[in-house]
Design an enzyme around this catalytic site. Structure first.
Site, PDB file in Angstrom:
ATOM      1  CG  HIS A  56      -0.168  -0.088   2.137  1.00  0.00           C
ATOM      2  ND1 HIS A  56       0.315  -1.169   3.184  1.00  0.00           N
ATOM      3  CD2 HIS A  56      -0.314   1.020   3.249  1.00  0.00           C
ATOM      4  CE1 HIS A  56       0.850  -0.715   4.017  1.00  0.00           C
ATOM      5  NE2 HIS A  56       0.655   0.283   4.477  1.00  0.00           N
ATOM      6  CG  HIS A  58       0.559   4.284   4.802  1.00  0.00           C
ATOM      7  ND1 HIS A  58      -0.334   3.383   5.475  1.00  0.00           N
ATOM      8  CD2 HIS A  58      -0.314   5.064   4.374  1.00  0.00           C
ATOM      9  CE1 HIS A  58      -2.216   3.798   6.335  1.00  0.00           C
ATOM     10  NE2 HIS A  58      -1.843   5.010   5.495  1.00  0.00           N
ATOM     11  CG  ASP A  60       5.151   2.665   7.092  1.00  0.00           C
ATOM     12  OD1 ASP A  60       4.265   3.006   6.720  1.00  0.00           O
ATOM     13  OD2 ASP A  60       4.995   1.679   8.246  1.00  0.00           O
ATOM     14  CG  HIS A  61       4.157  -0.344   4.288  1.00  0.00           C
ATOM     15  ND1 HIS A  61       4.679  -1.533   4.286  1.00  0.00           N
ATOM     16  CD2 HIS A  61       3.696   1.049   5.312  1.00  0.00           C
ATOM     17  CE1 HIS A  61       4.030  -1.981   5.228  1.00  0.00           C
ATOM     18  NE2 HIS A  61       4.130  -1.096   6.092  1.00  0.00           N
ATOM     19  CG  HIS A 115      -3.370  -0.403   6.351  1.00  0.00           C
ATOM     20  ND1 HIS A 115      -3.489   0.338   7.975  1.00  0.00           N
ATOM     21  CD2 HIS A 115      -2.319   0.283   5.903  1.00  0.00           C
ATOM     22  CE1 HIS A 115      -2.438   0.505   7.679  1.00  0.00           C
ATOM     23  NE2 HIS A 115      -1.561   1.110   7.043  1.00  0.00           N
ATOM     24  CG  ASP A 135       0.673  -1.646   7.556  1.00  0.00           C
ATOM     25  OD1 ASP A 135       1.320  -2.571   7.475  1.00  0.00           O
ATOM     26  OD2 ASP A 135       1.331  -0.677   7.451  1.00  0.00           O
ATOM     27  CG  HIS A 175       4.192  -2.580  10.366  1.00  0.00           C
ATOM     28  ND1 HIS A 175       5.023  -1.687  11.107  1.00  0.00           N
ATOM     29  CD2 HIS A 175       3.042  -2.428   9.713  1.00  0.00           C
ATOM     30  CE1 HIS A 175       4.768  -0.797   9.630  1.00  0.00           C
ATOM     31  NE2 HIS A 175       4.037  -0.578   9.356  1.00  0.00           N
TER      32      HIS A 175
HETATM   33 ZN    ZN Z   1       0.507   1.355   6.671  1.00  0.00          ZN
END
Ligand code: ZN
Length: 263
Positions: A56, A58, A60-61, A115, A135, A175
């Site tokens: 996705h 975000h 941090d990905h 998410h 996530d 995560h």
């Molecule tokens: Zn995320």
């Protein structure tokens, strides 16, 4: 298919993954935020990273994409509706699309909103199936919905897709949250001995050598798969006194998701 789980040891506790063809050594990197660690792991194994899959949008990905593409020329794959959110996307994915890695690996794209509304999980139909779930599903938990997601969509994804996967499916989330999630399970279901035993066993585990759950284990320890548990429902009624006598699973899921936000 060879899977390498890469622990980033960052503050967000991200897991990155390499999925490689044992025949050709071609590899797909899932959410390679720590591009340096991913590249080192690929080099050590003799693999060539040719594709990046972002579960996705975000940061941090996706934050490792640019550096990874600069070093490898890998193609970026993500949900077809993420094009305006992920720079340089080469291939937009829809439900049922097949991603090939080398000669031996075939991964199915699952369209798994909740998410965010452009979230992909990858399913490997290997002898023991494997799910790379970003996530959406965590070990013993579920993704939050407060950065572009919708709890009702997340429930549909759980009930219509994830809950129907084979028991033995190995779970590879985005995560490492298992310890905290097990504490939430026990808060909601204090008599869950499986969750209690697992928390005792995994407390302080090295995420660099993390325990990999399966879907049947998740059904035992993950509150979001335990919507019919009498204890879960009774405890939920303490927080929400107007909960119906026999709440439907959707209601239980949404209330649990709501509680998890404040916990
Ligand atoms: Zn995320």
């Amino acid at each position: 298919m060879i899977v390498k789980q890469i622990w980033t040891a960052n503050a967000y506790r991200n897991f990155n993954y390499l999925i490689a063809c044992s025949d050709t050594g071609e590899a797909l990197a899932v959410d390679p935020l720590d591009h340096e660690k991913c590249l080192r792991a690929a080099k050590a194994a003799g693999w060539t990273i040719t594709q990046i899959l972002n579960t996705h949008e975000h940061r941090d990905h996706t934050g490792g994409n640019d550096a990874m593409v600069a070093k490898t020329g890998a193609k970026i794959l993500a949900h077809k509706n993420a094009r305006d959110k992920i720079a340089g996307m080469d291939r937009g994915l829809a439900a049922g699309d097949v991603i090939k890695v080398g000669k031996t690996v075939e991964l199915e794209a699952l369209d798994t909103p909740g998410h965010t509304m452009s979230h992909i999980c990858l399913l490997a139909h290997t002898d023991q199936p494997a799910l790379f779930c970003g996530d959406t599903l965590f070990n013993a938990g579920a993704g939050n919905c407060h950065n572009g997601g919708h709890p009702a969509e997340l429930y549909n994804t759980f009930s219509e897709q994830l809950a129907r996967l084979p028991d033995g499916t190995r779970i590879y989330p985005g995560h490492d949250y298992i310890e905290n999630n097990l504490r939430f399970t026990l808060d909601r279901e204090p008599d869950n001995t499986n969750a209690r035993d697992m928390l005792a066993r995994l407390s302080g585990q090295d995420p660099g050598n993390a325990f990999v759950t399966t879907l049947d284990i998740e059904r035992q320890i993950n509150t979001f798969f335990r919507l019919q548990s009498p204890t879960v429902i009774a405890r939920l009624r303490e927080a929400f006194p107007d909960l119906p006598d026999k709440p439907d699973q959707r209601t239980v899921f949404l209330k649990l998701r709501e509680l998890r936000n404040t916990w």
